[in-house]
Enzyme design. Structure first.
Site, PDB file in Angstrom:
ATOM      1  N   GLU A 178    -137.016   0.106  27.416  1.00 49.22           N
ATOM      2  CA  GLU A 178    -137.449   0.050  28.502  1.00 49.22           C
ATOM      3  C   GLU A 178    -136.519  -0.807  29.482  1.00 49.22           C
ATOM      4  O   GLU A 178    -137.124  -1.875  29.623  1.00 49.22           O
ATOM      5  CB  GLU A 178    -138.877  -0.505  28.997  1.00 49.22           C
ATOM      6  CG  GLU A 178    -139.907  -0.145  28.305  1.00 49.22           C
ATOM      7  CD  GLU A 178    -140.386   1.144  29.274  1.00 49.22           C
ATOM      8  OE1 GLU A 178    -139.703   1.731  30.291  1.00 49.22           O
ATOM      9  OE2 GLU A 178    -141.669   1.794  29.247  1.00 49.22           O
ATOM     10  N   CYS A 221    -138.593  -4.923  36.815  1.00 45.74           N
ATOM     11  CA  CYS A 221    -137.552  -4.005  36.419  1.00 45.74           C
ATOM     12  C   CYS A 221    -138.225  -2.714  37.996  1.00 45.74           C
ATOM     13  O   CYS A 221    -136.664  -1.734  38.303  1.00 45.74           O
ATOM     14  CB  CYS A 221    -137.717  -3.270  35.962  1.00 45.74           C
ATOM     15  SG  CYS A 221    -139.780  -3.180  35.595  1.00 45.74           S
TER      16      CYS A 221
HETATM   17  P1  NAD Z   1    -132.879  -9.832  28.760  1.00 43.33           P
HETATM   18  O1  NAD Z   1    -132.082  -9.190  28.619  1.00 43.33           O
HETATM   19  O2  NAD Z   1    -131.884 -10.842  28.786  1.00 43.33           O
HETATM   20  O3  NAD Z   1    -133.445 -10.081  27.647  1.00 43.33           O
HETATM   21  C1  NAD Z   1    -134.564  -9.340  27.363  1.00 43.33           C
HETATM   22  C2  NAD Z   1    -135.376 -10.107  26.266  1.00 43.33           C
HETATM   23  O4  NAD Z   1    -134.560  -9.194  25.289  1.00 43.33           O
HETATM   24  C3  NAD Z   1    -135.745 -11.544  25.726  1.00 43.33           C
HETATM   25  O5  NAD Z   1    -137.293 -12.064  24.857  1.00 43.33           O
HETATM   26  C4  NAD Z   1    -133.564 -11.631  25.316  1.00 43.33           C
HETATM   27  O6  NAD Z   1    -134.658 -12.956  24.082  1.00 43.33           O
HETATM   28  C5  NAD Z   1    -133.601 -10.613  24.370  1.00 43.33           C
HETATM   29  N1  NAD Z   1    -132.300 -10.614  23.715  1.00 43.33           N
HETATM   30  C6  NAD Z   1    -131.223 -10.846  23.882  1.00 43.33           C
HETATM   31  N2  NAD Z   1    -130.778 -10.622  23.333  1.00 43.33           N
HETATM   32  C7  NAD Z   1    -131.228 -10.446  21.826  1.00 43.33           C
HETATM   33  C8  NAD Z   1    -130.162  -9.957  21.205  1.00 43.33           C
HETATM   34  N3  NAD Z   1    -129.109 -10.339  20.698  1.00 43.33           N
HETATM   35  N4  NAD Z   1    -131.313  -9.393  19.761  1.00 43.33           N
HETATM   36  C9  NAD Z   1    -132.999 -10.018  20.104  1.00 43.33           C
HETATM   37  N5  NAD Z   1    -133.023  -9.801  21.069  1.00 43.33           N
HETATM   38  C10 NAD Z   1    -132.162 -10.106  22.602  1.00 43.33           C
HETATM   39  O7  NAD Z   1    -133.419  -9.550  29.962  1.00 43.33           O
HETATM   40  P2  NAD Z   1    -133.994 -10.440  31.069  1.00 43.33           P
HETATM   41  O8  NAD Z   1    -133.834 -10.717  32.234  1.00 43.33           O
HETATM   42  O9  NAD Z   1    -134.909 -11.181  30.227  1.00 43.33           O
HETATM   43  O10 NAD Z   1    -135.300  -9.322  32.434  1.00 43.33           O
HETATM   44  C11 NAD Z   1    -134.757  -8.786  33.145  1.00 43.33           C
HETATM   45  C12 NAD Z   1    -134.651  -7.611  32.694  1.00 43.33           C
HETATM   46  O11 NAD Z   1    -135.383  -6.850  32.028  1.00 43.33           O
HETATM   47  C13 NAD Z   1    -133.884  -6.479  33.853  1.00 43.33           C
HETATM   48  O12 NAD Z   1    -132.971  -5.843  33.785  1.00 43.33           O
HETATM   49  C14 NAD Z   1    -135.382  -5.593  34.458  1.00 43.33           C
HETATM   50  O13 NAD Z   1    -134.823  -4.238  34.358  1.00 43.33           O
HETATM   51  C15 NAD Z   1    -135.773  -4.911  32.429  1.00 43.33           C
HETATM   52  N6  NAD Z   1    -137.264  -5.146  32.525  1.00 43.33           N
HETATM   53  C16 NAD Z   1    -136.801  -3.748  32.464  1.00 43.33           C
HETATM   54  C17 NAD Z   1    -138.404  -3.321  32.743  1.00 43.33           C
HETATM   55  C18 NAD Z   1    -138.977  -1.137  32.017  1.00 43.33           C
HETATM   56  O14 NAD Z   1    -139.748  -1.415  32.459  1.00 43.33           O
HETATM   57  N7  NAD Z   1    -137.886  -1.017  32.520  1.00 43.33           N
HETATM   58  C19 NAD Z   1    -139.660  -3.932  32.559  1.00 43.33           C
HETATM   59  C20 NAD Z   1    -139.457  -5.390  32.856  1.00 43.33           C
HETATM   60  C21 NAD Z   1    -138.100  -5.808  32.749  1.00 43.33           C
END
Ligand code: NAD
Length: 529
Positions: free
Chosen positions: A267, A301
């Site tokens: 997602e 998102c």
């Molecule tokens: P992010 O990608 O920075 O982090 C998301 C998660 O991934 C965090 O828990 C982070 O610690 C983890 N992470 C980071 N590097 C990783 C790795 N190497 N291995 C495993 N996990 C890792 O995102 P964010 O800034 O927290 O959230 C915002 C983003 O999320 C936006 O792009 C938004 O559109 C998206 N989002 C999408 C949906 C959807 O349903 N499509 C819903 C909510 C948010």
């Protein structure tokens, strides 16, 4: 000196302390990683400290989850649903403090904080019903005395990685369904929102313990993505990673998990557009664009990022939209009169400021907003005014998701086909909407040559989905689906079974394979069986 946030009335009922271990298998809490602090974007206050999961904590939790999986998968699905229903009941008691904690730790308005907990309650009710409907199909066999059917089994451990912006709802969408499907879960939340994760885990593990369930059914591992997250996505004991977050990290996770032939539900980022045609109710459209662009301070998102407006109504629509922005109340999100709170942290403010500079450099014009707010009313450095930018449709930055309250407005003159082409002309494909009272425009938008997004709405905005149907997006949004409809299938493995209840052996496709029967073209030799 700014007023301190009211933490005491929240921390006690939610089981939070000033220092909290960040790893739990549902029975035992531990934490050996370097201390992580949680801050509130409301005023920059340090809320509490967390000892994240170190490598040993992580391994203990996953071993516990493996052991629990062998027990939980044998609990009948409707009984699993009953446990999830009880979790939903418990959440009803915590709607207020948990909603407040979401607001304090993440910064969204209190209405949205409570709404997020309500979404958790809704998905628990939904999943409980779903637990009696894990349907497999059956069909007629071409062979006499045979029956064909498909059944669904649990996968084992589901690793859930979540983003900061929906710190509790996204976990609940995953865990409620995964639990009724017979899986156990290990959750790695975003490092910006560890306290809400600890609070949720505590509520659920109490329900699990009260119902005599062992450690490992629901687990939590807090820690940096690059360490704890990496451990989880590389772990061959975990067949499914459900990841919610940015496309950049999602791409890395998809490759890493695919390399071990594991499964993912992705997602990822959105870049959502609304088309406003000349046949739209402009007041309705302006109200919806306003909520879509400014709600959650532009950090959903599904946030509305682009509005494509038919030239004839461009000025009239913008006038209406501006009047909503003019009346926007920004401030402490715990005060229900404020519709917009701060961004999640100072880094997010910097991202917004840089994006505004890029828009200008690429030929766009900031029509309003985009200012960092300072002064006594705005402590902590995370408050901004939401921006509207008038841009040409060729602006390179339009191709990216900037996770901040910046709304791009642009005209179209080439008819609905041009508007749809502009809307679809970005790499992401999460949510979309059209405002029109014209049936032909509406149906064109919803047809195969219309929106290419996972969500396509008519006369309502791009955000604020209900849990009843599948949620997710196409293209670089990752293709995953969560929540309602048949999203539960993503958490299970399918097994096709053929049962022979005759006393004969009959092969499919009419193949004969019987000893003593010469086959055409083959000469039997002496001694052949
Ligand atoms: P992010 O990608 O920075 O982090 C998301 C998660 O991934 C965090 O828990 C982070 O610690 C983890 N992470 C980071 N590097 C990783 C790795 N190497 N291995 C495993 N996990 C890792 O995102 P964010 O800034 O927290 O959230 C915002 C983003 O999320 C936006 O792009 C938004 O559109 C998206 N989002 C999408 C949906 C959807 O349903 N499509 C819903 C909510 C948010």
């Amino acid at each position: 000196m700014t007023t301190a946030l009211p933490l005491k009335p929240l921390f006690a009922p939610l089981g939070l302390k000033t220092i909290n271990p960040g790893a739990s298998d549902g029975m035992r809490w531990s934490g050996s990683g370097p201390v992580l602090d949680s801050f509130s974007p409301i005023n920059g206050q340090r809320l509490a400290a967390i000892r994240p999961a170190g490598p040993e904590d992580y391994d203990r939790v996953v071993r516990s989850a493996l052991a629990a999986s062998a027990i939980w998968r044998d609990v009948p699905a409707p009984k699993r649903g009953e446990i999830v229903r009880r979790f939903g009941q418990e959440l009803r008691k915590y709607r207020d403090p948990l909603g407040r904690l979401v607001t304090i730790e993440m910064g969204k308005s209190i209405q949205e904080g409570w709404g997020e907990v309500q979404e958790m309650i809704d998905i628990c009710d939904y999943a409980c019903g779903q637990s009696r409907m894990l349907y497999g199909v059956q069909t007629h066999s071409e062979r006499p005395g045979h029956r064909l059917y498909e059944q669904w089994h649990p996968l084992g451990i589901v690793g859930i990685v979540t983003a900061f912006n929906f710190p509790v709802a996204v976990w609940s969408w995953n865990i409620a369904l995964a639990l009724v499907c017979g899986d156990v879960c290990v959750w790695k939340p975003a490092s910006a929102t560890p306290l809400t994760a600890i609070a949720c885990q505590k509520i659920l593990e109490r329900v699990l313990r009260q119902n005599g369930l062992p450690a490992g059914v629901s687990s939590l591992v807090i820690g940096p993505g690059a360490e704890t997250g990496e451990r989880l996505i590389r772990d061959r004991r975990i067949p499914l990673i459900s990841y919610t977050g940015s496309t950049r990290t999602g791409r890395h996770i998809a490759r890493t998990v695919a390399d071990r032939l594991g499964r993912t539900i992705l997602e990822l980022g959105g870049n959502n557009a609304i088309i406003v045609t000349a046949r739209a109710d402009l007041s309705l459209a302006a109200r919806n664009v306003f909520f879509g662009a400014v709600g959650t301070a532009g950090q959903r998102c599904t946030t509305t990022r682009r509005v494509l407006i038919e030239e004839r109504v461009y000025s009239a629509f913008l006038r209406r939209l501006r009047s909503h922005y003019d009346n926007l109340t920004i401030g402490n999100p715990l005060d229900p009169r404020n519709l917009m709170g701060p961004l999640v942290n100072p880094a997010a403010v910097k991202v917004m400021e840089e994006a505004l500079a890029t828009i200008r450099a690429q030929g766009g014009r900031i029509l309003l907003g985009g200012r960092k707010l300072t002064g006594r009313k705005y402590p902590g450095g995370c408050y901004v005014t939401p921006a509207i930018a008038e841009v040409p449709s060729s602006l390179p930055l339009l191709q990216e998701e900037t996770f901040a309250p910046i709304l791009y407005v642009m005209r179209y003159r080439g008819g609905l086909e041009q508007a749809i082409a502009l809307q679809n002309g970005v790499p992401q494909g999460l949510s979309s909407a059209i405002f029109t009272n014209d049936l032909i425009e509406e149906e064109t938008f919803l047809s195969a040559r219309g929106s290419d997004c996972g969500i396509a709405n008519v006369n309502l905005g791009t955000s604020g989905a209900e849990i009843g149907l599948a949620f997710g997006g196409e293209k670089e949004t990752g293709g995953g689906r969560e929540s309602g409809s048949d999203a539960w299938k993503g958490y299970m493995r399918r097994q096709t079974s053929t049962i022979n209840w005759s006393r004969e052996t009959t092969l499919a496709q009419g193949i004969k394979f019987e000893p003593g029967q010469p086959r055409p073209g083959l000469t039997r030799k002496r001694g052949d069986p």
